[in-house]
Design a protein around this motif. Structure first.
Motif, PDB file in Angstrom:
ATOM      1  N   ILE A  65       1.013  -1.383  -0.106  1.00 48.18           N
ATOM      2  CA  ILE A  65      -0.213  -0.017  -0.311  1.00 48.18           C
ATOM      3  C   ILE A  65       1.191   1.685   0.309  1.00 48.18           C
ATOM      4  O   ILE A  65       0.616   2.533  -0.787  1.00 48.18           O
ATOM      5  CB  ILE A  65      -0.960  -0.182   1.606  1.00 48.18           C
ATOM      6  CG1 ILE A  65      -1.142  -1.220   1.310  1.00 48.18           C
ATOM      7  CG2 ILE A  65      -2.000   1.390   0.974  1.00 48.18           C
ATOM      8  CD1 ILE A  65      -2.649  -1.670   0.291  1.00 48.18           C
ATOM      9  N   SER A  66       2.375   1.072   0.583  1.00 54.59           N
ATOM     10  CA  SER A  66       2.828   2.315   0.564  1.00 54.59           C
ATOM     11  C   SER A  66       3.419   2.992  -0.740  1.00 54.59           C
ATOM     12  O   SER A  66       3.971   3.900  -0.804  1.00 54.59           O
ATOM     13  CB  SER A  66       4.279   1.598   1.633  1.00 54.59           C
ATOM     14  OG  SER A  66       5.068   3.190   1.565  1.00 54.59           O
ATOM     15  N   LEU A  67       3.967   1.480  -1.633  1.00 53.58           N
ATOM     16  CA  LEU A  67       3.767   1.816  -3.036  1.00 53.58           C
ATOM     17  C   LEU A  67       3.586   2.620  -3.732  1.00 53.58           C
ATOM     18  O   LEU A  67       3.675   3.250  -4.693  1.00 53.58           O
ATOM     19  CB  LEU A  67       4.400   0.425  -3.458  1.00 53.58           C
ATOM     20  CG  LEU A  67       5.479   0.021  -2.778  1.00 53.58           C
ATOM     21  CD1 LEU A  67       6.470  -1.483  -3.291  1.00 53.58           C
ATOM     22  CD2 LEU A  67       6.579   0.283  -3.174  1.00 53.58           C
ATOM     23  N   LEU A  68       1.668   2.076  -3.602  1.00 52.31           N
ATOM     24  CA  LEU A  68       0.619   3.082  -4.206  1.00 52.31           C
ATOM     25  C   LEU A  68       0.509   4.218  -3.546  1.00 52.31           C
ATOM     26  O   LEU A  68       0.518   5.378  -4.522  1.00 52.31           O
ATOM     27  CB  LEU A  68      -0.658   1.704  -4.186  1.00 52.31           C
ATOM     28  CG  LEU A  68      -0.259   0.182  -4.418  1.00 52.31           C
ATOM     29  CD1 LEU A  68      -2.145  -0.696  -3.998  1.00 52.31           C
ATOM     30  CD2 LEU A  68      -0.765   0.963  -6.429  1.00 52.31           C
ATOM     31  N   SER A  69       0.900   4.336  -2.243  1.00 52.48           N
ATOM     32  CA  SER A  69       0.779   5.444  -1.807  1.00 52.48           C
ATOM     33  C   SER A  69       1.628   6.816  -2.330  1.00 52.48           C
ATOM     34  O   SER A  69       1.336   7.731  -2.863  1.00 52.48           O
ATOM     35  CB  SER A  69       0.618   6.333  -0.124  1.00 52.48           C
ATOM     36  OG  SER A  69      -0.076   4.983   0.028  1.00 52.48           O
TER      37      SER A  69
END
Length: 322
Positions: A27-31
């Motif tokens: 999710i951090s990569l997407l954010s």
């Protein structure tokens, strides 16, 4: 709430910190990618930095002026990276070192909120390696109710969370939570709708209510399901909206948090009080994330939101805060 009035060059070189090693890496990569694209489109000199590739080496080698923290979970949301950036003189977005650490710890947060009169569900904790038997599980059901939630005290995005109704399931759920943390938090199950309130520079954005056909609002419902519904406006009347937004601002401030974040609640029944669940100091910034939805309801584009969040890094430039 106005958009940032700074020029792209005022920010210098910005590093978007994304990825990391936590359970929320995906999710951090997407954010982080969404934030990077927004800053790039705004004309800001921006680079991506993943701590797994060597945080200090990248920040020093690229002569970064400030950091936009998009790291969720451990080492990104718990004060660790904030403390590191503070030590090397790089201002960063969001809350400071101590407030990030407190907010990440669900037990500390709930204890502090109880002290200032913010309602929360009843809870108990079970530490790793603590003797906890079937009899203990039955006693906990008798005390807290017939359905319980179990979660690690220092994880986000519903990682390691379980909903249980039997002593055998409770024992397994505690074991699962202990895979992620040294302490499991067990809470009473509240029958009601979930709400979230985003905070930006001390102001509450419009609340959002969530509805999912799944058993509860878990990781799948948050990030992968196409059946989860979000409502903004949330459907609350004017008085209830004022109450929940006031509670969110008070709860965020009670932890010493600043800049931006999100506070989650569940309502006790249809018209009962709002019970606080947790505060997030680095919430998701994906296309399906809640803070951008709330900002949009306020007439703020994603790019404006990202720039406003980046502006919070200027609060850390004197490095006297914690």
């Amino acid at each position: 709430m106005s958009a940032s009035n700074r020029k792209p060059q005022d920010y210098g070189k910005v590093a978007v910190l994304l990825g990391g090693r936590s359970a929320e890496r995906e999710i951090s990569l997407l954010s982080g990618n969404a934030i990077y694209n927004a800053l790039q489109d705004a004309g800001v000199n921006v680079v991506k930095v993943d701590p797994v590739d060597g945080l200090y080496e990248q920040l020093n080698g690229q002569q970064v002026d400030r950091a936009f923290i998009a790291l969720h979970g451990r080492d990104g949301e718990d004060g660790v990276v904030q403390g590191f950036l503070k030590s090397i003189g790089i201002p960063y977005t969001g809350s400071g070192v101590a407030s990030s650490a407190i907010a990440m710890n669900k037990l500390f947060s709930k204890q502090l909120w109880q002290q200032v009169g913010i309602p929360t569900a009843q809870f108990r904790t079970v530490k790793k390696n603590q003797l906890f038997t079937d009899n203990d599980a039955r006693a906990l059901f008798a005390e807290l109710g017939s359905i319980l939630f179990v979660k690690p005290i220092k994880e986000g995005s519903s990682v390691g969370m379980s909903k249980v109704a039997t002593s055998a399931a409770l024992l397994k759920a505690i074991q699962l939570a202990h895979q992620f943390d040294s302490c499991a938090l067990i809470e009473s199950y509240i029958t009601g709708k979930e709400y979230t309130v985003s905070i930006l520079n001390g102001e509450a954005l419009p609340s959002i209510s969530m509805q999912t056909p799944r058993d509860f609002y878990d990781y799948e419902a948050k990030y992968k399901s196409t059946t989860t519904e979000y409502f903004c406006p949330s459907g609350l009347n004017e008085m209830d909206e004022k109450i929940i937004c006031g509670l969110a601002v008070k709860a965020f401030g009670a932890l010493g948090c600043s800049g931006w974040g999100r506070v989650d609640f569940i309502r006790d029944g249809d018209e009962g009080e709002f019970l606080i669940l947790e505060a997030n100091t680095v919430p998701g910034m994906t296309e399906s994330s809640l803070v951008p939805k709330a900002a949009n309801a306020k007439g703020m584009s994603f790019q404006q939101l990202v720039l406003n969040i980046l502006d919070t890094s200027f609060e850390h430039e004197d490095f006297s805060d914690v």
